[in-house]
Motif scaffolding. Structure first.
Motif, mmCIF file in Angstrom:
data_model
loop_
_atom_site.group_PDB
_atom_site.id
_atom_site.type_symbol
_atom_site.label_atom_id
_atom_site.label_comp_id
_atom_site.label_asym_id
_atom_site.label_seq_id
_atom_site.Cartn_x
_atom_site.Cartn_y
_atom_site.Cartn_z
ATOM 1 N N ILE A 30 70.793 40.630 11.250
ATOM 2 C CA ILE A 30 69.359 40.864 11.120
ATOM 3 C C ILE A 30 68.703 39.564 10.688
ATOM 4 N N SER A 31 67.645 39.195 11.399
ATOM 5 C CA SER A 31 66.832 38.056 10.981
ATOM 6 C C SER A 31 65.664 38.577 10.150
ATOM 7 N N PRO A 32 65.630 38.279 8.828
ATOM 8 C CA PRO A 32 64.530 38.795 8.002
ATOM 9 C C PRO A 32 63.238 38.019 8.255
ATOM 10 N N GLY A 33 62.126 38.763 8.199
ATOM 11 C CA GLY A 33 60.819 38.158 8.429
ATOM 12 C C GLY A 33 60.006 38.066 7.159
ATOM 13 N N ASP A 34 58.715 38.393 7.252
ATOM 14 C CA ASP A 34 57.792 38.233 6.126
ATOM 15 C C ASP A 34 58.090 39.240 5.016
ATOM 16 N N GLN A 42 61.707 42.484 -2.922
ATOM 17 C CA GLN A 42 62.754 41.890 -2.091
ATOM 18 C C GLN A 42 62.728 42.397 -0.650
ATOM 19 N N VAL A 43 61.861 43.356 -0.357
ATOM 20 C CA VAL A 43 61.844 43.976 0.969
ATOM 21 C C VAL A 43 61.151 43.054 1.965
ATOM 22 N N ARG A 44 61.824 42.832 3.098
ATOM 23 C CA ARG A 44 61.287 41.955 4.140
ATOM 24 C C ARG A 44 61.102 42.743 5.429
ATOM 25 N N ALA A 45 60.188 42.300 6.254
ATOM 26 C CA ALA A 45 60.106 42.834 7.611
ATOM 27 C C ALA A 45 61.339 42.376 8.391
ATOM 28 N N VAL A 46 61.661 43.075 9.452
ATOM 29 C CA VAL A 46 62.746 42.657 10.336
ATOM 30 C C VAL A 46 62.146 41.845 11.476
ATOM 31 N N ALA A 47 62.530 40.566 11.558
ATOM 32 C CA ALA A 47 62.045 39.735 12.660
ATOM 33 C C ALA A 47 62.757 40.116 13.951
ATOM 34 N N LYS A 48 64.084 40.339 13.872
ATOM 35 C CA LYS A 48 64.830 40.781 15.053
ATOM 36 C C LYS A 48 66.240 41.219 14.659
ATOM 37 N N PHE A 49 66.800 42.092 15.475
ATOM 38 C CA PHE A 49 68.214 42.457 15.404
ATOM 39 C C PHE A 49 68.948 41.671 16.488
ATOM 40 N N VAL A 50 70.169 41.227 16.180
ATOM 41 C CA VAL A 50 70.969 40.543 17.198
ATOM 42 C C VAL A 50 72.357 41.169 17.251
ATOM 43 N N GLU A 51 72.963 41.139 18.428
ATOM 44 C CA GLU A 51 74.272 41.744 18.633
ATOM 45 C C GLU A 51 75.377 40.903 17.991
ATOM 46 N N LYS A 52 76.599 41.422 18.019
ATOM 47 C CA LYS A 52 77.745 40.699 17.476
ATOM 48 C C LYS A 52 77.883 39.354 18.178
ATOM 49 N N PRO A 53 77.948 38.242 17.416
ATOM 50 C CA PRO A 53 77.957 36.907 18.022
ATOM 51 C C PRO A 53 79.375 36.364 18.185
ATOM 52 N N ASP A 54 79.488 35.236 18.895
ATOM 53 C CA ASP A 54 80.749 34.493 18.856
ATOM 54 C C ASP A 54 80.789 33.679 17.564
ATOM 55 N N ALA A 55 81.904 32.990 17.315
ATOM 56 C CA ALA A 55 82.099 32.316 16.024
ATOM 57 C C ALA A 55 81.053 31.229 15.775
ATOM 58 N N GLU A 56 80.746 30.445 16.806
ATOM 59 C CA GLU A 56 79.782 29.358 16.638
ATOM 60 C C GLU A 56 78.395 29.905 16.343
ATOM 61 N N THR A 57 78.003 30.944 17.081
ATOM 62 C CA THR A 57 76.687 31.556 16.857
ATOM 63 C C THR A 57 76.610 32.199 15.484
ATOM 64 N N ALA A 111 62.174 47.561 8.209
ATOM 65 C CA ALA A 111 62.186 46.641 7.066
ATOM 66 C C ALA A 111 63.633 46.477 6.632
ATOM 67 N N VAL A 112 63.903 45.434 5.865
ATOM 68 C CA VAL A 112 65.276 45.182 5.427
ATOM 69 C C VAL A 112 65.289 44.801 3.954
ATOM 70 N N VAL A 113 66.256 45.362 3.236
ATOM 71 C CA VAL A 113 66.508 44.993 1.847
ATOM 72 C C VAL A 113 67.780 44.153 1.816
ATOM 73 N N PRO A 114 67.708 42.886 1.430
ATOM 74 C CA PRO A 114 68.930 42.095 1.298
ATOM 75 C C PRO A 114 69.756 42.592 0.111
ATOM 76 N N VAL A 115 71.077 42.668 0.292
ATOM 77 C CA VAL A 115 71.934 43.161 -0.782
ATOM 78 C C VAL A 115 73.284 42.474 -0.711
ATOM 79 N N ALA A 116 73.820 42.139 -1.861
ATOM 80 C CA ALA A 116 75.192 41.629 -1.977
ATOM 81 C C ALA A 116 75.960 42.655 -2.806
ATOM 82 N N CYS A 117 76.721 43.523 -2.135
ATOM 83 C CA CYS A 117 77.355 44.641 -2.836
ATOM 84 C C CYS A 117 78.830 44.815 -2.457
ATOM 85 N N GLY A 118 79.427 43.780 -1.869
ATOM 86 C CA GLY A 118 80.827 43.888 -1.476
ATOM 87 C C GLY A 118 81.039 44.914 -0.389
#
Length: 470
Positions: free
Chosen positions: A158-162, A167-182, A261-268
């Motif tokens: 998820i690319s977070p937006g404004d 801590q709540v952000r808009a979602v700028a875009k969703f992207v599919e599973k990437p390769d390692a470089e991406t 919208a997206v809430v960033p979280v670090a929860c293991g």
């Protein structure tokens, strides 16, 4: 004052990515992969604080319903359990949960969670729920974006937006599973892992779904309105639910709505989508080896062993997964999750039974396990829970001999009703109407010896059944 949240726990998936431990009839969400509790049980405990969460709603299927009840009882929790007549992916499942929640509260706030995910920091997860609650009440469909621990290729991002609030952000875009470089570029750019868990007002989710597929939403709502009660379960109407299009909630709503919208979280967090993920979450020795069950490592590194009973010994190998159950052994490279997916697809063609069921088969009254079989005989170990009883039944092609090894059995054979104690046995002839019960307070354990010409489960002719399987 904020409303309390209704947890919607989705646990109808098969989970074959953790074969051979996880199988069609006993999938990974019900397995104790990281301790004594299953991920399903841990998920329920995570949302059990009555100050923030209401009574949960669980959506599952007919095959798993008694496992759900048993595991709820083990942790002392209760829930409303919805039964899907067939799998229709997460879109209709979440829509059904939302429509049902509205029968409890038309303004319901729902937290939709997968039953097979791991969260190592519950406090951080609950704090993220509190953070996202106002946004959900305001009409946003809130997803939880996990702070990446590495450039993972097995997750969407998820690319977070404004900033919306806090801590709540808009979602700028969703992207599919990437390769390692991406993936490395995404992490550097501040993208978040897409956890696939959501919070929303039920009415908002259903309205956004209707914009894409009004017909499916209406048929799902009808299946809830026409639902029946079956042994305390809420059984969605088959004909109307079947008419819903099979689609994930991501494709049905999340990638099309402007309300995300997206809430960033670090929860293991982890979706435990592979044996490599299990290894990452497990305790390891100084050489990076993890073991559940009896295992010995010599000159081996970064290996992962899970075994039911047999001792597994590894020597001179690195980066292996070894999973040994009583009827199958997997040896695989640690990081090749796609290879396991291909293997299970092959097994479904050449040996489908090992992908569908274990030797130990769970039933609402207990379990049975095949011990030995031949052309004219089969031996099973049967466990009956206290108060449990099998159906009143008969067989056309086999006789049975029961030997009680623990507890006491109440046995019906035609007109005879008899209590059979430890070290005693009883014979059931072909065609006899019979039933097995456990009237005691401890588990009943017995050995069943079958003799005859055919031993299939379709030779069980049920006359009466507590679980409505006649």
């Amino acid at each position: 004052m904020n409303k309390r949240i209704i947890p919607l726990i989705m646990c109808g998936g098969a989970g074959t990515r953790l074969w051979p431990a996880s199988r069609e009839v006993h999938p990974k969400q019900f397995l104790p992969l990281f301790g004594v509790r299953s991920t399903f049980q841990d998920t329920l405990i995570r949302v059990s604080d009555a100050a923030l969460f209401e009574r949960p709603v669980i959506i599952t299927n007919n095959a798993y319903r008694f496992m759900v009840l048993e595991q709820l009882a083990e942790i002392g929790l209760e829930a409303d359990v919805l039964l899907e007549p067939m799998r229709r992916d997460s879109g209709p499942a979440i829509a059904a949960g939302a429509a049902f929640a509205q029968t409890r509260d038309k303004d319901a706030i729902i937290l939709a969670l997968a039953a097979d995910h791991v969260v190592r920091d519950t406090a951080a997860f609950v704090a993220a729920c509190r953070e996202g609650l106002n946004a959900a009440q305001a009409g946003h469909i809130v997803t939880f974006g996990v702070q990446p621990e590495r450039p993972a290729t097995e997750y969407g991002y998820i690319s977070p937006g404004d900033v919306i609030s806090g801590q709540v952000r808009a979602v700028a875009k969703f992207v599919e599973k990437p390769d390692a470089e991406t993936a490395a570029g995404y992490v550097k750019s501040g993208y978040l892992w897409n956890s696939g868990n959501f919070m929303f007002r039920a009415a908002v989710l259903l309205d956004e779904y209707r914009k894409v597929d009004a017909g499916s939403v209406e048929t799902v709502a009808d299946s809830v309105a026409k639902a029946g009660s079956d042994l305390g379960f809420i059984k969605l109407d088959t004909d109307t639910f079947a008419a819903a299009k099979s689609i994930s909630i991501d494709y049905a709503v999340m990638e099309k709505t402007s309300r995300t919208a997206v809430v960033p979280v670090a929860c293991g967090w982890s979706d435990v989508g592979s044996w490599h993920a299990v290894w990452e979450l497990s305790d390891k020795d100084g050489q990076g080896n993890a073991a559940r069950g009896a295992a010995v490592f010599e000159d081996s590194r970064n290996c992962n062993v899970t075994t039911d009973r047999a001792l597994v010994a590894l020597e001179g190998v690195d980066d292996l997964v070894v999973v040994a159950t009583q009827d199958a052994v997997l040896v695989s490279r640690q990081k090749d999750a796609n290879g396991l997916k291909r293997l299970v697809a092959t097994l479904k063609n050449v040996a489908p039974q090992v992908t569908e069921d274990h030797i130990k088969v769970h039933r609402p009254w207990g379990s049975y396990q095949s011990v030995d079989n031949g052309e004219r005989h089969q031996v099973k170990r049967i466990i009956v829970k206290p108060g449990g009883r099998l159906s009143l039944q008969k067989h056309h092609h086999r006789s049975e001999h029961w030997i009680v090894v623990r507890g006491a059995a109440r046995v019906t054979v035609n007109e005879l009703v008899k209590t059979v104690h430890e070290n005693e046995s009883i014979y059931i002839p072909i065609g006899a109407v019979h039933r097995l019960e456990n009237p005691g307070k401890i588990q009943l354990e017995l050995i069943e010896v079958q003799t005859g010409s055919y031993f299939g489960e379709d030779d069980i002719i049920r006359i009466e059944d507590d679980y409505q399987r006649t």
